[in-house]
Design an enzyme around this catalytic site. Structure first.
Site, mmCIF file in Angstrom:
data_model
loop_
_atom_site.group_PDB
_atom_site.id
_atom_site.type_symbol
_atom_site.label_atom_id
_atom_site.label_comp_id
_atom_site.label_asym_id
_atom_site.label_seq_id
_atom_site.Cartn_x
_atom_site.Cartn_y
_atom_site.Cartn_z
ATOM 1 N N LYS A 69 0.747 -1.187 -0.007
ATOM 2 C CA LYS A 69 0.070 0.031 0.187
ATOM 3 C C LYS A 69 0.946 1.286 -0.157
ATOM 4 C CE LYS A 69 -2.656 0.397 3.620
ATOM 5 N NZ LYS A 69 -2.206 -0.409 4.249
ATOM 6 N N THR A 71 4.045 1.589 -0.919
ATOM 7 C CA THR A 71 4.664 1.393 -2.232
ATOM 8 C C THR A 71 3.804 1.941 -3.441
ATOM 9 O OG1 THR A 71 5.715 -0.692 -1.333
ATOM 10 C CG2 THR A 71 6.218 -0.162 -3.711
ATOM 11 N N ARG A 92 2.268 8.375 7.261
ATOM 12 C CA ARG A 92 2.366 8.299 8.589
ATOM 13 C C ARG A 92 4.163 7.887 8.720
ATOM 14 N NH1 ARG A 92 -0.609 3.434 9.822
ATOM 15 N NH2 ARG A 92 -0.306 3.376 7.482
ATOM 16 N N LYS A 103 8.212 -6.745 10.273
ATOM 17 C CA LYS A 103 7.742 -6.132 9.108
ATOM 18 C C LYS A 103 8.713 -5.302 8.549
ATOM 19 C CE LYS A 103 4.428 -2.559 7.761
ATOM 20 N NZ LYS A 103 3.916 -1.348 8.327
ATOM 21 N N ALA A 272 -3.425 1.539 12.374
ATOM 22 C CA ALA A 272 -4.979 1.571 12.171
ATOM 23 C C ALA A 272 -5.706 0.239 12.653
ATOM 24 C CB ALA A 272 -5.165 1.183 10.444
ATOM 25 N N PHE A 300 -3.463 -0.539 7.240
ATOM 26 C CA PHE A 300 -4.091 -1.948 7.109
ATOM 27 C C PHE A 300 -5.301 -1.984 5.966
ATOM 28 C CE2 PHE A 300 -1.907 -2.059 11.374
ATOM 29 C CZ PHE A 300 -0.932 -3.236 10.889
ATOM 30 N N PHE A 380 3.135 -8.464 -9.414
ATOM 31 C CA PHE A 380 4.515 -9.085 -9.096
ATOM 32 C C PHE A 380 4.732 -9.786 -10.080
ATOM 33 C CE2 PHE A 380 5.420 -9.259 -4.247
ATOM 34 C CZ PHE A 380 4.487 -8.342 -3.847
ATOM 35 N N TRP A 408 7.203 -1.252 -7.355
ATOM 36 C CA TRP A 408 8.385 -1.838 -6.746
ATOM 37 C C TRP A 408 9.755 -1.912 -7.869
ATOM 38 C CZ3 TRP A 408 12.641 -5.077 -6.196
ATOM 39 C CH2 TRP A 408 12.979 -5.129 -4.809
#
Lengths: 555, 555
Positions: A69, A71, A92, A103, A272, A300, A380, A408
């Site tokens: 998200k 990215t 954020r 993470k 979140a 999230f 991907f 990405w």
């Protein structure tokens, strides 16, 4: 290449250049090194926000496969700037908990990152620290007052709801006893630590619009009852002035840059799942004052971050997004369809068709807010044409525009098509956000509406503790506040094991915390914890620094 | 006028100007706003330190009347610059504990301040926060490993000596139980929080000379024993890389300015009663690399800060002060002579003659280190000529040069005579510092030497706990480390009630903590606590902020 390796190949421009790009006189910003700066609040001007476009990025229910998200938010910003739209990404700040836990960082990935990533992921400009200190100052003042002989307010230690916070994944601090060691070391009582992202001060900072607003909200923090049952607030301890003083710099949004040199404003970092999950109102308004498009992110899944974004932040701050992007990946949808992480690389159209019901539910939810929706498929290399076609067909069936992005590996170039779609949707949007509930409804009706309409629950169960909390909230006159539900991010339900689109489940409200200063109440559902733990192999083990001070192993 | 009011009348110069004054290219410093900057470590050059003068400022035993050691350090720096000596003041960073507790800020006072005082007193450049996070990351990794199923090192939770830290006066955190709440929330055990200034990481940061030195010391931190009695260190948890990464900016000294626009380097903030009590070695060496004179301060009385400065810091870092200034006030000496705080304004030569034995003992102690001593009388308006003459006569009798300074009201102008004296003493000094003890001595002999020679104790008593700690230290091969005694600052003895020059007292060593990374052991004497508490009326109650973000009530 890892994210930090990619990041280290980028030649950063001085942040004064980024400021100039936004039309800001470099003299007015406060530098934090060469590549970070704080922005003064008077750059926020309502008149300059008129006609600007706010694009919210949300996602399907997160999985270990990742949805990207952040990215996509960064890549979309690069893409919008590439097609000539003056755009700022507003995000954020990362928490150290996930950085040292499982993470990794929260600054995007690959060729869609905000920089300098190691600074942003570690202490950044000190905002989390300031929040933590303001929070813990109040805790120290509370315990000091309980211990006090001459200044006691008569606070009953058994009723104190204000815990302490630390920006760390540290499960051993969840439930503790303080004040042991005899008469000189306080009064023993049960309490605990939450992670700093869950602090009410974080929520307050993210919802405040001025120093006076901030101070008033800090004063309104509920701390407990006297022995004769009178409620006490932070202002009764004269704590709010010093707490606000600690936040004097933290209240100012931070300016950094993306890999492609576009502006990024990063400010506030609530999670979140256990808090409201979006950056500060001031940062969003700063972005809208300084550029034509703002891309922002709610944490999230759509059920958590976006619902709170609309029902709390937008209502409070008078914001109206002109497009909402829901991010999905084929991998995550297959995971929702029952595929194990290690098998996600293989084509599996059956599992995808099953898992796509998670996307379907989130799209249905989007429509309930009367906003202009878009689906972004974060591609991907392992995604097959057949799989992509299934998602495209489903979006067509649901009547929501969809675009593939490849951010990405390709950065802004991979998001140009998505940017064209998002700009078109936003510019044509005539939607007016419709909140899911009215703040004036009863607490139970508000919870029920979110749980049934958004999560898809069949019923709500309240524990005895939650029922007692509810009575307390009504007695305090706080029942007209919005609800900021704490719930696992892994499922639409409150049970992290229920993937896809769970049905016929009951949401259990375990307790309801009061955040009178932030201006909401926090129903805590299922087993969700406001202080995470570290995994068996913490990410911290891989982080290192060399003789020149260069960091490795971060993400 | 209060300190913050005086500070707010000063027109600050951009810190880039201060850098230029030191011969630093403004491009190489890292700005933190307009008036603070971090200095890169490569500005430290041993060749440039040759022939420079290091002046240490220490004091008599502190009293509630105040001695103004920081004020004299700053005023003396202004004075030296006024008489043409290129001088930098090098100080410790303030802790939030005293700021919100009783003492207020630690940035000088009146017309002898370092600025911007509100920034330096609050979060400054985030160094304390970085230290706190590095410390607490190790704590989280320890409890996570104890809880671990697959990565357990077999650490016996009952032997863990590593606590957590918070930069706050919070007595309720001294003795706590963590890990309650069932199997998912850790293993219950007793532990506690110290204040961040007492963290071993603070000590390590203040003694490290490079990233590699820092990382090695962090790895050497002792954390406890396995169930089969093997010692474990931070490196066994692979914690030191991530901890060092958290300190990547904190290791760099901070540049600010004095009221008269002279350079001030402020870095590291250990308390001298519970830690080594002097700024970082890197900051001192930075000062010596960039200017001809460095004025630095060791916390609390000569018995605490200065002893540790000489026996730990100077020995470790190869420093040799060319003058040592002992600060005294008539008020404090009268307090040592038995006068109550409320009566200190009245002339009382009898009490002064009695209390002056505290000064006498500290001067005797100075001579034991083979340094060049000076007494600075920090003049208050209430001091009478007769009282000043008593101090002058006593100094003459003791054979130590003495000068009156009036720095609070007059700034550098009030310290010109002191500056002339200090410059003369320093430039003529041929003393070579003689440490009080050899590191190679036994721990008990080291403690006894300090307690008898410096404190004036008749004997040393060890509790059973201390004796057991001693055995552990010997078994770990750490008995050749120097000792950093934790003791009350209020008395030469370990009993805060014994003022003046106590005699025939016994020092009780309650326990001995290990700081294997910092490279010393910490005998804790008397009732001294490594986590202070707030007073009945915390200073926090008076601190406030206005609409424009201006702070009031800070000191």
């Amino acid at each position: 290449m890892t994210d930090i390796e990619i990041a280290s190949t980028v030649k950063l421009k001085p942040i004064t250049e980024t400021a100039k790009k936004l039309g800001i006189d470099p003299e007015v910003i406060e530098l934090y090194g060469k590549y970070k700066a704080k922005l003064p609040l008077d750059l926020i001007q309502p008149a300059r926000m008129q006609g600007k476009h706010l694009i919210l990025v949300s996602a399907i229910s997160p999985t270990p496969a990742g949805e990207g998200k952040t990215t996509i938010s960064i890549g979309l910003t690069e893409g919008l700037n590439r097609i000539g739209k003056k755009t700022t990404v507003v995000l954020r700040e990362p928490s150290l908990g996930p950085v040292f836990g499982i993470k990794g960082g929260a600054t995007g990935g690959g060729y869609s990152q905000v920089l300098p990533m190691e600074d942003i992921n570690l202490h950044f400009t000190g905002d989390f620290n300031a929040i933590e200190k303001a929070h813990n100052l109040l805790a120290a003042l509370i315990d000091n007052n309980i211990q006090s002989k001459t200044s006691s307010l008569g606070l009953d230690p058994r009723t104190v709801t204000w815990k302490r916070v630390m920006d760390m994944n540290d499960r051993s601090l969840r439930h503790i006893i303080v004040g042991l060691g005899g008469t000189s070391s306080g009064i023993p009582r049960e309490t605990g630590f939450d992670i700093t992202a869950a602090s009410e001060i974080m929520a307050i900072l993210c919802l405040s619009e001025s120093f006076m607003d901030l101070k008033e909200r800090l004063g309104n923090i509920f701390i407990g009852y006297t022995y004769d049952k009178r409620p006490l607030y932070a202002r009764d301890l004269k704590a709010h002035g010093a707490m606000a003083a600690l936040l004097k710099d933290a209240i100012k949004p931070n300016l950094v840059q993306t890999i492609e040199g576009n502006p990024a404003i990063i400010h506030g970092g609530p999670f979140a799942n256990i808090a409201q999950g979006t950056n500060s109102v001031l940062a969003t308004k700063m972005g809208l004052s300084l550029s034509d498009f703002v891309v922002t992110e709610a944490g999230f899944g759509f059920d958590l971050g976006a619902e709170k974004f609309f029902d709390i932040k937008c209502v409070k701050a008078g914001l109206n997004p002109s497009a909402v992007v829901l991010v999905a990946t084929i991998r995550a949808l297959k995971y929702h369809g029952g595929v194990k992480v290690e098998n996600l690389k293989e084509e599996n159209t059956a599992a995808l068709r099953k898992g796509i019901e998670n996307l379907e539910k989130h799209v249905e939810n989007m429509k309930k807010f009367n906003i202009c929706p878009i689906v972004a498929l974060n591609k991907f290399v392992t995604d097959t044409d057949a799989e992509i076609q299934i998602v495209a067909d489903k979006c067509k069936e649901l009547g929501v525009p969809m675009e593939v992005a490849e951010v990405w590996a390709k950065g802004g170039e991979g998001a140009e098509k998505l940017a064209i779609l998002a700009a078109k949707v936003a510019e044509q949007c005539v939607c007016k956000l419709k909140p899911l509930y009215e703040w004036s409804w009863d607490i139970e009706k508000k919870i029920e509406t979110i749980a049934k309409e958004i999560y898809g629950a069949a019923a709500i169960d309240y524990t005895a503790q939650a029922k007692s909390d509810l009575k307390k909230i009504i007695a305090l006159g706080l029942d007209k506040l919005p609800v900021c539900i704490a719930k696992t991010q892994k499922s639409l339900s409150d049970n992290p094991k229920l993937l896809g689109r769970p049905k016929d489940f009951v949401v259990t409200v375990r307790q309801i915390e009061i955040a009178a200063g932030a201006g909401f109440v926090i129903p805590i559902t299922g087993e969700i914890m406001r202080m995470p733990g570290l995994p068996e192999k913490p990410a911290a083990e891989n982080i290192d620094i060399d003789e020149q001070g260069h960091i490795t192993g971060l993400f």
